[in-house]
Design a protein around this motif. Structure first.
Motif, PDB file in Angstrom:
ATOM      1  N   ARG A   1       0.817  -1.217   0.000  1.00  0.00           N
ATOM      2  CA  ARG A   1       0.000   0.000   0.000  1.00  0.00           C
ATOM      3  C   ARG A   1       0.850   1.266   0.000  1.00  0.00           C
ATOM      4  N   TYR A   2       0.327   2.307  -0.625  1.00  0.00           N
ATOM      5  CA  TYR A   2       0.984   3.611  -0.596  1.00  0.00           C
ATOM      6  C   TYR A   2      -0.057   4.719  -0.604  1.00  0.00           C
ATOM      7  N   ARG A   3       0.377   5.884  -0.172  1.00  0.00           N
ATOM      8  CA  ARG A   3      -0.395   7.127  -0.308  1.00  0.00           C
ATOM      9  C   ARG A   3       0.553   8.150  -0.909  1.00  0.00           C
ATOM     10  N   LEU A   4       0.126   8.791  -1.980  1.00  0.00           N
ATOM     11  CA  LEU A   4       0.966   9.764  -2.680  1.00  0.00           C
ATOM     12  C   LEU A   4       0.536  11.179  -2.318  1.00  0.00           C
ATOM     13  N   TYR A   5       1.481  11.933  -1.794  1.00  0.00           N
ATOM     14  CA  TYR A   5       1.284  13.353  -1.508  1.00  0.00           C
ATOM     15  C   TYR A   5       2.325  14.130  -2.303  1.00  0.00           C
ATOM     16  N   ILE A   6       1.927  15.252  -2.860  1.00  0.00           N
ATOM     17  CA  ILE A   6       2.868  16.164  -3.496  1.00  0.00           C
ATOM     18  C   ILE A   6       2.618  17.540  -2.924  1.00  0.00           C
ATOM     19  N   ASN A   7       3.684  18.135  -2.399  1.00  0.00           N
ATOM     20  CA  ASN A   7       3.600  19.443  -1.728  1.00  0.00           C
ATOM     21  C   ASN A   7       2.521  19.439  -0.647  1.00  0.00           C
ATOM     22  N   GLY A   8       2.407  18.318   0.068  1.00  0.00           N
ATOM     23  CA  GLY A   8       1.458  18.209   1.168  1.00  0.00           C
ATOM     24  C   GLY A   8       0.025  17.939   0.764  1.00  0.00           C
ATOM     25  N   VAL A   9      -0.238  17.779  -0.519  1.00  0.00           N
ATOM     26  CA  VAL A   9      -1.594  17.543  -1.021  1.00  0.00           C
ATOM     27  C   VAL A   9      -1.743  16.070  -1.383  1.00  0.00           C
ATOM     28  N   PHE A  10      -2.758  15.406  -0.819  1.00  0.00           N
ATOM     29  CA  PHE A  10      -3.021  14.011  -1.124  1.00  0.00           C
ATOM     30  C   PHE A  10      -3.516  13.881  -2.553  1.00  0.00           C
ATOM     31  N   LEU A  11      -2.897  12.975  -3.338  1.00  0.00           N
ATOM     32  CA  LEU A  11      -3.296  12.795  -4.732  1.00  0.00           C
ATOM     33  C   LEU A  11      -3.828  11.405  -5.058  1.00  0.00           C
ATOM     34  N   ALA A  12      -3.280  10.360  -4.441  1.00  0.00           N
ATOM     35  CA  ALA A  12      -3.696   9.014  -4.825  1.00  0.00           C
ATOM     36  C   ALA A  12      -3.269   8.019  -3.764  1.00  0.00           C
ATOM     37  N   ASP A  13      -3.899   6.844  -3.820  1.00  0.00           N
ATOM     38  CA  ASP A  13      -3.427   5.723  -3.028  1.00  0.00           C
ATOM     39  C   ASP A  13      -3.563   4.467  -3.866  1.00  0.00           C
ATOM     40  N   GLY A  14      -2.915   3.433  -3.459  1.00  0.00           N
ATOM     41  CA  GLY A  14      -2.954   2.215  -4.267  1.00  0.00           C
ATOM     42  C   GLY A  14      -2.098   1.155  -3.622  1.00  0.00           C
ATOM     43  N   PRO A  15      -1.649   0.202  -4.361  1.00  0.00           N
ATOM     44  CA  PRO A  15      -1.620   0.103  -5.819  1.00  0.00           C
ATOM     45  C   PRO A  15      -2.702  -0.826  -6.356  1.00  0.00           C
ATOM     46  N   CYS A  16      -2.771  -0.890  -7.689  1.00  0.00           N
ATOM     47  CA  CYS A  16      -3.488  -1.984  -8.327  1.00  0.00           C
ATOM     48  C   CYS A  16      -2.661  -3.219  -8.016  1.00  0.00           C
ATOM     49  N   MET A  17      -3.275  -4.233  -7.478  1.00  0.00           N
ATOM     50  CA  MET A  17      -2.516  -5.417  -7.084  1.00  0.00           C
ATOM     51  C   MET A  17      -2.181  -6.283  -8.292  1.00  0.00           C
ATOM     52  N   GLY A  18      -0.926  -6.670  -8.355  1.00  0.00           N
ATOM     53  CA  GLY A  18      -0.456  -7.542  -9.421  1.00  0.00           C
ATOM     54  C   GLY A  18      -0.230  -8.938  -8.879  1.00  0.00           C
ATOM     55  N   GLY A  19       0.715  -9.616  -9.454  1.00  0.00           N
ATOM     56  CA  GLY A  19       1.047 -10.959  -9.019  1.00  0.00           C
ATOM     57  C   GLY A  19       2.552 -11.108  -8.911  1.00  0.00           C
ATOM     58  N   GLU A  20       2.994 -12.328  -8.804  1.00  0.00           N
ATOM     59  CA  GLU A  20       4.422 -12.577  -8.630  1.00  0.00           C
ATOM     60  C   GLU A  20       5.240 -12.058  -9.813  1.00  0.00           C
ATOM     61  N   TYR A  21       4.689 -12.168 -11.024  1.00  0.00           N
ATOM     62  CA  TYR A  21       5.424 -11.757 -12.217  1.00  0.00           C
ATOM     63  C   TYR A  21       4.782 -10.577 -12.935  1.00  0.00           C
ATOM     64  N   THR A  22       3.793  -9.946 -12.308  1.00  0.00           N
ATOM     65  CA  THR A  22       3.090  -8.832 -12.931  1.00  0.00           C
ATOM     66  C   THR A  22       3.107  -7.633 -12.004  1.00  0.00           C
ATOM     67  N   GLN A  23       3.531  -6.485 -12.515  1.00  0.00           N
ATOM     68  CA  GLN A  23       3.555  -5.243 -11.741  1.00  0.00           C
ATOM     69  C   GLN A  23       2.738  -4.197 -12.486  1.00  0.00           C
ATOM     70  N   TYR A  24       1.717  -3.657 -11.842  1.00  0.00           N
ATOM     71  CA  TYR A  24       0.891  -2.626 -12.449  1.00  0.00           C
ATOM     72  C   TYR A  24       1.314  -1.255 -11.921  1.00  0.00           C
ATOM     73  N   TYR A  25       0.863  -0.225 -12.597  1.00  0.00           N
ATOM     74  CA  TYR A  25       1.117   1.129 -12.143  1.00  0.00           C
ATOM     75  C   TYR A  25      -0.105   1.994 -12.411  1.00  0.00           C
ATOM     76  N   GLU A  26      -0.197   3.090 -11.685  1.00  0.00           N
ATOM     77  CA  GLU A  26      -1.257   4.063 -11.888  1.00  0.00           C
ATOM     78  C   GLU A  26      -0.650   5.328 -12.476  1.00  0.00           C
ATOM     79  N   GLU A  27      -1.457   6.054 -13.226  1.00  0.00           N
ATOM     80  CA  GLU A  27      -1.035   7.351 -13.742  1.00  0.00           C
ATOM     81  C   GLU A  27      -1.805   8.433 -13.004  1.00  0.00           C
ATOM     82  N   VAL A  28      -1.074   9.401 -12.480  1.00  0.00           N
ATOM     83  CA  VAL A  28      -1.677  10.513 -11.750  1.00  0.00           C
ATOM     84  C   VAL A  28      -1.320  11.794 -12.493  1.00  0.00           C
TER      85      VAL A  28
END
Length: 70
Positions: free
Chosen positions: A42-69
């Motif tokens: 789990r993560y929470r993304l803040y930029i300059n003190g402003v909350f923007l996103a949390d996640g991640p999309c869950m992947g698997g052992e060989y799969t890594q997903y990402y989000e675009e903010v």
């Protein structure tokens, strides 16, 4: 701009809470700034003190997903 993983040097023996910070300066004026973010837990993304996103999309052992903010 290319980024690298923000991580600890050794894997802990037990579950722990970590706060990672990355400081950077973006000098170009842009109408849009896009961040691609991923994590293996789990993560929470803040930029300059402003909350923007949390996640991640869950992947698997060989799969890594990402989000675009924007």
């Amino acid at each position: 701009m290319n980024a690298k993983w923000i991580t600890i040097e050794e894997r802990p023996d037990r579950t722990s809470l970590y706060i990672f910070r990355k400081k950077f300066t973006y000098t170009k004026k842009a109408e849009r700034f896009q961040i691609e973010i991923s994590a293996d837990c789990r993560y929470r993304l803040y930029i300059n003190g402003v909350f923007l996103a949390d996640g991640p999309c869950m992947g698997g052992e060989y799969t890594q997903y990402y989000e675009e903010v924007n």
